[in-house]
Every structure is written in structure tokens, then in C-alpha cells.
Design an enzyme around this catalytic site. Structure first.
Site, PDB file in Angstrom:
ATOM      1  N   ALA A  60       0.852  -1.186   0.000  1.00 46.05           N
ATOM      2  CA  ALA A  60       0.000   0.000   0.000  1.00 46.05           C
ATOM      3  C   ALA A  60       0.888   1.237   0.000  1.00 46.05           C
ATOM      4  O   ALA A  60       1.616   1.492   0.961  1.00 46.05           O
ATOM      5  CB  ALA A  60      -0.910  -0.010   1.225  1.00 46.05           C
ATOM      6  N   LEU A  61       0.849   2.004  -1.077  1.00 46.33           N
ATOM      7  CA  LEU A  61       1.684   3.197  -1.227  1.00 46.33           C
ATOM      8  C   LEU A  61       0.805   4.439  -1.110  1.00 46.33           C
ATOM      9  O   LEU A  61       0.026   4.751  -2.002  1.00 46.33           O
ATOM     10  CB  LEU A  61       2.398   3.184  -2.583  1.00 46.33           C
ATOM     11  CG  LEU A  61       3.476   2.108  -2.761  1.00 46.33           C
ATOM     12  CD1 LEU A  61       4.001   2.110  -4.202  1.00 46.33           C
ATOM     13  CD2 LEU A  61       4.624   2.332  -1.783  1.00 46.33           C
ATOM     14  N   ASP A  73       6.916   6.697   4.664  1.00 41.75           N
ATOM     15  CA  ASP A  73       6.860   5.431   5.398  1.00 41.75           C
ATOM     16  C   ASP A  73       6.482   4.273   4.490  1.00 41.75           C
ATOM     17  O   ASP A  73       7.141   3.222   4.496  1.00 41.75           O
ATOM     18  CB  ASP A  73       5.869   5.532   6.555  1.00 41.75           C
ATOM     19  CG  ASP A  73       6.300   6.516   7.628  1.00 41.75           C
ATOM     20  OD1 ASP A  73       7.515   6.663   7.828  1.00 41.75           O
ATOM     21  OD2 ASP A  73       5.419   7.130   8.256  1.00 41.75           O
ATOM     22  N   SER A  74       5.417   4.431   3.726  1.00 40.79           N
ATOM     23  CA  SER A  74       4.972   3.341   2.866  1.00 40.79           C
ATOM     24  C   SER A  74       5.983   3.050   1.761  1.00 40.79           C
ATOM     25  O   SER A  74       6.150   1.894   1.355  1.00 40.79           O
ATOM     26  CB  SER A  74       3.601   3.654   2.265  1.00 40.79           C
ATOM     27  OG  SER A  74       3.638   4.810   1.462  1.00 40.79           O
ATOM     28  N   CYS A  76     -10.570   2.760   9.528  1.00 39.37           N
ATOM     29  CA  CYS A  76      -9.954   2.615   8.204  1.00 39.37           C
ATOM     30  C   CYS A  76      -9.112   1.350   8.140  1.00 39.37           C
ATOM     31  O   CYS A  76      -9.163   0.608   7.155  1.00 39.37           O
ATOM     32  CB  CYS A  76      -9.105   3.845   7.889  1.00 39.37           C
ATOM     33  SG  CYS A  76      -8.396   3.846   6.223  1.00 39.37           S
ATOM     34  N   GLY A 109       3.211   0.871   5.730  1.00 34.39           N
ATOM     35  CA  GLY A 109       4.243   1.635   6.424  1.00 34.39           C
ATOM     36  C   GLY A 109       3.935   1.890   7.875  1.00 34.39           C
ATOM     37  O   GLY A 109       4.519   2.804   8.478  1.00 34.39           O
ATOM     38  N   CYS A 160      -7.809  12.462   8.008  1.00 34.90           N
ATOM     39  CA  CYS A 160      -7.422  12.659   6.613  1.00 34.90           C
ATOM     40  C   CYS A 160      -8.532  13.263   5.761  1.00 34.90           C
ATOM     41  O   CYS A 160      -8.266  14.012   4.822  1.00 34.90           O
ATOM     42  CB  CYS A 160      -6.940  11.340   6.011  1.00 34.90           C
ATOM     43  SG  CYS A 160      -8.226  10.085   5.785  1.00 34.90           S
TER      44      CYS A 160
END
Length: 375
Positions: free
Chosen positions: A6-7, A12-13, A101, A125, A199
Site C-alpha cells: 500500500a503506497l 513510510d509506505s 480505516c 508503512g 485525513c
């Protein structure tokens, strides 16, 4: 293993995906588009899933030499995370959207789709560690870097999803190490600001977001004895422990500040009182998720009720689908709101998670007019 990384478009990711590649996995990068109306650019450290973020994620995948896709999961995100956020506040509770989430999107919708496509695991991440227990089972533990530890928001995933999760950053000692590694790898996101807050509330105005979605519902702010001391535009916008933004028209007799003690959604009323009324001696929760067997009554543990809050010593009173813990006499915990996640730890190991339904304290919350959501 075939791994779906998952980017998000952040550092971090990207580094987590790079470490998965280094480990010899067959890695495919995917960016989750979670907003139905994505902005072109991020606003500093707020918001997520902008077109800019998707571009940063794609560039990271190019540097790593892995395939890259954008998956539209906005419908799932709106139907689960955002809808839950609104309904919980409307019911007088305080949800954690990051927990929802992880539960419904990252380790449900994303993982389920990945498994259906033949992937073995999802790599993210998050800062947390997966440790093999004495019986060979996978245990969720706190990250090495306590300041970045995210085991609290991951505790809801449960053992089945943990079995298909990779957290390559669990042993990182600091965020600076992650950024330095990203720079060495040539990843352009090495200096990108961290995202924070909610977010999908990009401007940080949670009350404004709730008001836009739920509408104006004027009501009373009352003291513990029922005396009206102010007014509000919607009880849903308040949470237990809140001090700022109360706009009280009548000061307390002793001149001390007052805090939200309870939210009464049926009567659309907010109850305020002194700080000592927020003290907690026991916490109750339901919808428990356990990593292994539920702890027996009498088990000593630590509990955490906020993502970046301190853990408090406690003893298990009950642990099955419902949880009740009694806090140690020296534990300093106050202002715990229904809807928050209660996570139980044994040292660094996560035992399980449940959703707070109420608390007990040395000073009782008001309950005469209707069941107050604090207790």
C-alpha cells in the site's frame, strides 16, 4: 511471497515497500484513492489521497522497479469510515477513524481484493512489529520507536488479518532513520511532511465538518445540577474531556475551568463540570477482538485509550466479547469517551481491542435525565 504494498505517497509506505523488495518478495504497489473528490495538491501536512499523493506513490514505485496501480476504494471508505464517523458523533460517541480505516479498508477491502487476485500479504508503512510466539502464532507488538508506535490503531485487525500483514518498519529506531533510508534509496518523498489529524477533514475543522454533514442542532450546555450555563450548535460536536470551544456564558462558582462530562444525544444536551469528575477507575467496552485467547479475570495488563496516549496499569475483570478493566490505584486516566478504542497490552504485546461503552470514576457522571454516554 506475492505482496501488495500500500503506497500512500508518503515516506513510510515507500520505505516499507522497498524493504519488502529487498526481502525477496514479488511486490506490486497500489495507491488507494479514498476520496470521491480528490484535490490536486495536499495542503501541508493535512489531508491525503490527493492527485499529488498518487503521483508521489507512482514515482516511488518507479524507483523501486515495481508495478503500480491506483485502486478506487472511495465508496468503501465513504460507506464505512466516514459514515461511521458521522453516526458515532451523532450518537454522542467519539470514534477513531484511523481504527475504522484499518478495520474496513486497509485490512479488509484492500486485503480481500489482494487475496482474490492471488497475493499472499499486504505490506504497509505502519510502525508495529509482528513477532512469532512460542506456539508459532503471530503476535502484534509495539514498534521499537515508541514515539511512532501504531499498534494501537492496528489492534482491531485481529489474528486472521495479522497473518497476512507485513510491517517492515517495526524495528526502525526513529523517523529520521526512515527519512535517511529514503534519501539513500533516491526516493523523492524523503522530506515530505507527515500527514496528521483526520485525513478527510483536510482543514482540521472537525466541528465544521460535522456541522456541514449533520446540520445545525442548537441546544443547552448544562452543569451537573442541570443549570443552563451555555448553548451549543449541535451536541454531536463535543466529546468527553473537552475544554476548549465551550463558550460558556456563566463561569463556575469556584472560577475553575469546566470540561465536558457527558453528551446526551437524545436531549441534545452537553453536560460540563470540574476536572475531577473526569477521573476514571474502570473502563467498559464491547465488540472485543483478541489475538489468541481472551485474558482471564484477574490478569494484570496495561491499557491505552488514545493513539498517542500513555498506557495505564489495570486488571482484567471480564474479557470475552465484552471487556471490563479496573485501573491500578496509581493509574492516571481521565476523560475517556465512549467510542474510543480500548487496547490491552502485556508488555509490548497487543492482547486485544474493544470499543469503549462507558467508565466508572470516583465522581459519578450525571445520569438523572437520561443515560449519559460517559457512564
Amino acid at each position: 511471497m506475492r505482496v501488495l504494498a500500500a503506497l500512500s505517497g508518503g515516506v513510510d509506505s515507500a520505505v516499507a515497500a522497498a524493504r519488502a523488495v529487498d526481502a525477496g518478495h514479488e511486490v506490486v504497489g497500489v495507491h488507494m484513492a479514498l476520496s470521491r473528490n480528490r484535490d490536486q495538491l495536499r495542503t501541508g501536512s493535512r489531508g491525503c489521497c490527493s492527485i499529488e499523493d498518487a503521483g508521489d506513490a507512482r514515482r516511488a514505485a518507479d524507483v523501486l522497479g515495481i508495478p503500480f496501480y491506483v485502486w478506487d476504494l472511495s465508496a468503501q471508505f465513504e460507506q464505512t469510515v466516514v459514515a461511521d464517523f458521522l453516526s458515532e458523533y451523532q450518537a454522542g460517541r467519539t470514534p477513531n477513524p484511523c481504527v475504522r480505516c484499518n478495520e474496513h479498508v486497509k485490512f479488509s477491502a484492500l486485503l480481500d481484493k489482494g487475496v482474490a487476485l492471488g497475493f499472499d500479504a499486504v505490506c504497509t508503512g505502519h510502525y508495529a512489529r509482528v513477532v512469532e510466539g512460542p506456539d508459532g502464532s503471530r503476535e502484534l507488538h509495539r514498534a521499537t520507536d515508541a514515539a511512532k508506535d501504531q499498534s494501537y490503531v492496528l489492534a482491531v485487525m485481529g489474528p486472521e488479518r495479522l497473518a497476512r500483514a507485513l510491517f517492515p518498519l517495526g524495528d526502525v529506531v526513529s523517523k529520521e532513520q526512515t527519512r535517511a533510508e529514503a534519501a539513500r534509496r533516491g526516493l523523492s518523498v524523503s522530506a515530505k511532511p507527515d500527514s496528521y489529524d483526520i485525513c478527510f477533514v483536510a482543514d482540521g475543522d472537525t466541528q465544521g465538518f460535522l456541522r456541514d454533514r449533520l446540520g445545525s442542532r442548537p441546544g443547552e450546555v448544562v452543569d451537573a445540577d442541570g443549570t443552563v450555563v451555555g448553548a451549543h450548535d449541535g451536541a454531536y460536536a463535543y466529546t468527553v474531556g473537552q475544554r476548549r470551544g465551550l463558550h460558556l456564558g456563566r463561569p463556575a462558582a469556584d472560577g475553575r475551568p469546566r470540561y465536558v462530562l457527558a453528551v446526551e444525544p437524545v436531549q441534545n444536551r452537553v453536560v460540563v463540570g470540574p476536572a475531577e469528575a473526569l477521573a476514571v477507575t474502570a473502563v467498559r467496552a464491547d465488540r472485543a477482538v483478541w489475538f489468541g485467547d481472551a485474558p482471564a479475570a484477574g490478569t494484570a495488563c496495561e491499557v491505552q485509550v488514545r493513539a498517542h496516549g500513555a498506557a495505564a496499569g489495570a486488571q482484567v475483570i471480564r474479557a470475552d466479547d465484552r471487556v471490563e478493566v479496573a485501573l491500578d490505584t496509581d493509574a492516571a486516566l481521565r476523560g475517556v469517551a465512549p467510542g474510543q478504542s480500548l487496547v490491552l497490552y502485556a508488555g509490548s504485546r497487543v492482547l486485544g481491542q474493544a470499543t469503549v461503552t462507558g467508565t466508572t470514576g470516583p465522581v459519578s457522571a450525571p445520569t438523572g435525565r437520561e443515560p449519559a454516554v460517559r457512564a
